[in-house]
Design an enzyme around this catalytic site. Structure first.
Site, PDB file in Angstrom:
ATOM      1  N   ASP A 145       0.127  -1.267  -0.291  1.00  0.00           N
ATOM      2  CA  ASP A 145      -0.107   0.282  -0.360  1.00  0.00           C
ATOM      3  C   ASP A 145       0.665   1.457   0.086  1.00  0.00           C
ATOM      4  O   ASP A 145       1.914   1.048   0.632  1.00  0.00           O
ATOM      5  CB  ASP A 145      -0.764   0.255   1.414  1.00  0.00           C
ATOM      6  CG  ASP A 145      -2.038  -1.056   1.238  1.00  0.00           C
ATOM      7  OD1 ASP A 145      -2.872  -1.127   0.057  1.00  0.00           O
ATOM      8  OD2 ASP A 145      -2.476  -1.441   2.234  1.00  0.00           O
ATOM      9  N   ASP A 179      -7.593  -1.568  -4.421  1.00  0.00           N
ATOM     10  CA  ASP A 179      -8.035  -0.776  -3.703  1.00  0.00           C
ATOM     11  C   ASP A 179      -9.032   0.332  -4.013  1.00  0.00           C
ATOM     12  O   ASP A 179     -10.508   0.473  -3.423  1.00  0.00           O
ATOM     13  CB  ASP A 179      -7.595   0.153  -2.046  1.00  0.00           C
ATOM     14  CG  ASP A 179      -6.708  -1.147  -1.674  1.00  0.00           C
ATOM     15  OD1 ASP A 179      -7.034  -2.700  -1.691  1.00  0.00           O
ATOM     16  OD2 ASP A 179      -5.738  -1.127  -1.109  1.00  0.00           O
TER      17      ASP A 179
END
Length: 207
Positions: A145, A179
């Protein structure tokens, strides 16, 4: 016509995966864990890893989560192809593709990153290694991430119950391109594809 739609949707799917993986590979091999690049006061590239689902959430063991992602990704691809054959609306198919590509993007991290990368540390970026000599095993890789948007950084008022005087950040999750694809796909679908959602919800209730 359906053949052309298959081609276009396949190109979109691959492009989304390439964008997602290109960003992750650059971050993984050029940044140390928890390193942060200041873009603006409300946007940072901050490298973290997680074992869970979108935005770092975790609801099940790692192997189960990875297998769930794999099954979900395959089912979505099958469903998209079926929708194209049935002549479904382009927006509906595109949004399904966003969700499918996002799921597959994070699945790739889980499946392969542990096999081909060393651990990312606070002082050194990861490096590629011989297949199988990485930091973990198949399906046990961690998701990369990097997008952090602390749009509001402030402090709760002292009178605020429980959290009075503590820091408050909006928006605090750190996420990745995959995401974002899933979130955009789901939210846009809820707003603009109520007809399709109602149709399949009604079908499910009949079954």
């Amino acid at each position: 016509m359906n053949l052309n739609r298959n081609v276009y949707i396949s190109i979109l799917y691959v492009m989304l995966l390439v964008i997602d993986q290109s960003i992750k590979l650059w971050v993984k091999t050029n940044m140390c864990l928890q390193e942060s690049i200041h873009i603006t006061d409300w946007f940072y590239i901050t490298f973290i890893e997680n074992n869970g689902m979108a935005y770092g959430m975790a609801f099940m063991p790692k192997y189960a989560l990875s297998l769930f992602r794999f099954i979900a990704s395959c089912a979505l691809i099958w469903f998209i192809r079926k929708q194209i054959r049935l002549g479904a609306r382009t927006l509906w198919v595109v949004l399904l593709t966003l969700i499918a590509a996002g799921a597959a993007g994070n699945l790739i991290d889980c499946m392969f990153y542990g096999m081909v990368f060393t651990d990312s540390t606070l002082s050194m970026p990861a490096i590629t290694v011989v297949w199988g000599d990485g930091y973990s095993s198949f399906l046990q890789g961690r998701v990369v991430d990097m997008f952090y948007f602390p749009i509001i950084v402030t402090t709760y008022p002292e009178w605020f119950p429980v959290w009075g005087g503590q820091p408050f950040i909006f928006f605090s999750p750190i996420f990745n391109f995959a995401d974002a694809c899933i979130s955009v796909g789901v939210v846009t679908m809820l707003i603009f594809c109520r007809k399709e959602l109602s149709k399949y919800n009604a079908h499910h209730e009949k079954v």
